[in-house]
Design a protein around this motif. Structure first.
Motif, PDB file in Angstrom:
ATOM      1  N   ILE A   1     -75.489  19.854   7.148  1.00  0.00           N
ATOM      2  CA  ILE A   1     -74.630  18.946   7.644  1.00  0.00           C
ATOM      3  C   ILE A   1     -73.008  19.746   7.896  1.00  0.00           C
ATOM      4  O   ILE A   1     -72.752  20.746   7.240  1.00  0.00           O
ATOM      5  CB  ILE A   1     -74.223  18.317   5.914  1.00  0.00           C
ATOM      6  N   ARG A   2     -72.718  18.987   8.614  1.00  0.00           N
ATOM      7  CA  ARG A   2     -71.564  19.673  10.163  1.00  0.00           C
ATOM      8  C   ARG A   2     -70.479  18.793   9.792  1.00  0.00           C
ATOM      9  O   ARG A   2     -70.147  17.713  10.037  1.00  0.00           O
ATOM     10  CB  ARG A   2     -71.631  19.933  11.640  1.00  0.00           C
ATOM     11  N   ILE A   3     -69.470  19.188   8.794  1.00  0.00           N
ATOM     12  CA  ILE A   3     -68.025  18.045   9.161  1.00  0.00           C
ATOM     13  C   ILE A   3     -66.606  18.512   9.235  1.00  0.00           C
ATOM     14  O   ILE A   3     -66.220  20.128   9.082  1.00  0.00           O
ATOM     15  CB  ILE A   3     -67.722  18.219   7.513  1.00  0.00           C
ATOM     16  N   ASP A   4     -65.909  18.069  10.242  1.00  0.00           N
ATOM     17  CA  ASP A   4     -65.411  18.530  10.815  1.00  0.00           C
ATOM     18  C   ASP A   4     -63.454  18.364  10.479  1.00  0.00           C
ATOM     19  O   ASP A   4     -63.421  16.944  10.114  1.00  0.00           O
ATOM     20  CB  ASP A   4     -64.715  18.505  12.457  1.00  0.00           C
ATOM     21  N   LEU A   5     -63.054  19.204   9.260  1.00  0.00           N
ATOM     22  CA  LEU A   5     -61.789  18.732   8.433  1.00  0.00           C
ATOM     23  C   LEU A   5     -60.350  19.128   9.225  1.00  0.00           C
ATOM     24  O   LEU A   5     -59.982  18.840   8.381  1.00  0.00           O
ATOM     25  CB  LEU A   5     -61.985  18.992   7.270  1.00  0.00           C
ATOM     26  N   VAL A   6     -60.504  18.956  10.295  1.00  0.00           N
ATOM     27  CA  VAL A   6     -58.894  19.680  11.091  1.00  0.00           C
ATOM     28  C   VAL A   6     -57.983  18.776  11.066  1.00  0.00           C
ATOM     29  O   VAL A   6     -56.826  18.622  10.739  1.00  0.00           O
ATOM     30  CB  VAL A   6     -59.436  20.041  12.723  1.00  0.00           C
ATOM     31  N   GLY A   7     -58.487  17.535  11.057  1.00  0.00           N
ATOM     32  CA  GLY A   7     -57.478  15.777  10.786  1.00  0.00           C
ATOM     33  C   GLY A   7     -57.511  15.676   9.709  1.00  0.00           C
ATOM     34  O   GLY A   7     -56.746  14.761   9.276  1.00  0.00           O
ATOM     35  N   GLU A   8     -57.947  16.609   8.244  1.00  0.00           N
ATOM     36  CA  GLU A   8     -57.461  16.315   6.882  1.00  0.00           C
ATOM     37  C   GLU A   8     -56.448  16.066   6.611  1.00  0.00           C
ATOM     38  O   GLU A   8     -56.933  17.583   5.987  1.00  0.00           O
ATOM     39  CB  GLU A   8     -59.578  15.932   5.925  1.00  0.00           C
ATOM     40  N   PRO A   9     -55.682  15.388   5.285  1.00  0.00           N
ATOM     41  CA  PRO A   9     -54.468  15.783   5.053  1.00  0.00           C
ATOM     42  C   PRO A   9     -54.977  17.247   3.876  1.00  0.00           C
ATOM     43  O   PRO A   9     -54.656  17.894   3.450  1.00  0.00           O
ATOM     44  CB  PRO A   9     -53.912  14.915   4.734  1.00  0.00           C
ATOM     45  N   ASP A  10     -56.291  16.892   3.383  1.00  0.00           N
ATOM     46  CA  ASP A  10     -56.552  17.134   2.103  1.00  0.00           C
ATOM     47  C   ASP A  10     -57.802  18.032   2.260  1.00  0.00           C
ATOM     48  O   ASP A  10     -58.257  18.577   0.698  1.00  0.00           O
ATOM     49  CB  ASP A  10     -57.287  16.019   0.783  1.00  0.00           C
ATOM     50  N   ARG A  11     -57.817  18.858   3.166  1.00  0.00           N
ATOM     51  CA  ARG A  11     -58.790  19.559   3.677  1.00  0.00           C
ATOM     52  C   ARG A  11     -59.001  21.219   2.549  1.00  0.00           C
ATOM     53  O   ARG A  11     -60.140  21.339   2.841  1.00  0.00           O
ATOM     54  CB  ARG A  11     -58.875  20.158   5.490  1.00  0.00           C
ATOM     55  N   ASP A  12     -58.500  21.762   1.920  1.00  0.00           N
ATOM     56  CA  ASP A  12     -58.323  22.210   1.732  1.00  0.00           C
ATOM     57  C   ASP A  12     -58.856  21.901  -0.289  1.00  0.00           C
ATOM     58  O   ASP A  12     -59.843  23.134  -0.130  1.00  0.00           O
ATOM     59  CB  ASP A  12     -56.614  22.841   1.101  1.00  0.00           C
ATOM     60  N   ILE A  13     -59.105  20.955  -0.174  1.00  0.00           N
ATOM     61  CA  ILE A  13     -59.693  20.606  -1.680  1.00  0.00           C
ATOM     62  C   ILE A  13     -61.296  20.444  -1.860  1.00  0.00           C
ATOM     63  O   ILE A  13     -61.506  20.482  -2.259  1.00  0.00           O
ATOM     64  CB  ILE A  13     -58.598  19.043  -1.939  1.00  0.00           C
ATOM     65  N   VAL A  14     -61.473  19.626  -0.715  1.00  0.00           N
ATOM     66  CA  VAL A  14     -62.688  19.449   0.252  1.00  0.00           C
ATOM     67  C   VAL A  14     -63.218  20.346   0.688  1.00  0.00           C
ATOM     68  O   VAL A  14     -64.339  21.089   0.062  1.00  0.00           O
ATOM     69  CB  VAL A  14     -62.441  18.064   1.190  1.00  0.00           C
TER      70      VAL A  14
END
Ligand SMILES: [Zn+2]
Length: 207
Positions: free
Chosen positions: A188-201
């Motif tokens: 599973i590849r997830i691009d989190l660059v635009g997610e404000p809570d990416r650090d938590i995820v």
């Protein structure tokens, strides 16, 4: 910062599937739980082995065939010793094999509870692109989207939105795999660059 953070999820189901058996002592269909014990009949040249299940209500037993009338010389001595000593690893291997259980009993109760062990393979927690590689000790009935939502602490709707925007890509089988039980070999590849809570995820993904 770009780059790929690769994480391996080793998934171990927690509760063994339970066959639903018409219990002659209870007089109705009941789940039977694995007792953790084998019964071996190793008299003479032929060997039979069963894994013992017990009714959750009345303790009545059901013997699930593991070896049937097998020639002694076809069985590795180490396997015979494991059967005779109720080796927990061997018990687990059979007890969690739901497809094999289903060949004996058509109806099987399965549980979605799993333990997930997370190991960063390479990359840094600063990366915003995450790749999860799944490895399962045995099969599970737990759907991939439920697993991801639970481990990340996010909604399945959000996962679906990511998938629709191609921020989340599953291989093989794409979006269909999300609604099926989690399987070994899935990435599973997830691009989190635009997610404000990416650090938590990301921190949840890496354990
Ligand atoms: Zn019973």
């Amino acid at each position: 910062m770009s780059g790929l953070l690769r994480i391996r999820w080793a998934i171990a189901p927690k509760i063994a599937p339970r066959p639903l058996i018409n219990c002659n002592r209870c007089g109705g269909v009941r789940p039977y739980r694995c007792s953790g014990k084998f019964r071996v009949n190793a008299n003479g040249k032929r060997i039979d082995a069963w894994l013992i299940y017990r009714c959750v209500d009345c303790d009545n037993s059901w013997n699930r065939t593991i070896l049937e009338r097998r020639s002694r010389r076809d069985i590795a001595p180490a396997l015979l010793a494991s059967l005779e000593n109720n080796d927990p690893a061997l018990v687990r291997c059979h007890a969690f094999d739901a497809p094999a259980l289903r060949t004996w009993i058509g109806r099987v109760e399965e549980f979605p509870d799993v333990a997930v062990q997370k190991q960063v393979l390479d990359g840094s927690m600063e990366n915003t692109m995450v790749e999860l590689q799944l490895w399962l000790e045995t099969t599970t009935c737990l759907r991939l989207d439920r697993l991801l939502a639970r481990e990340f602490g996010i909604s399945r709707l959000r996962l679906q939105t990511w998938e629709e925007r191609r921020l989340l890509v599953v291989a093989p089988d794409g979006a269909r795999a999300l609604r099926k039980p989690a399987r070994t070999g899935t990435a599973i590849r997830i691009d989190l660059v635009g997610e404000p809570d990416r650090d938590i995820v990301i921190s949840a993904a890496g354990g």
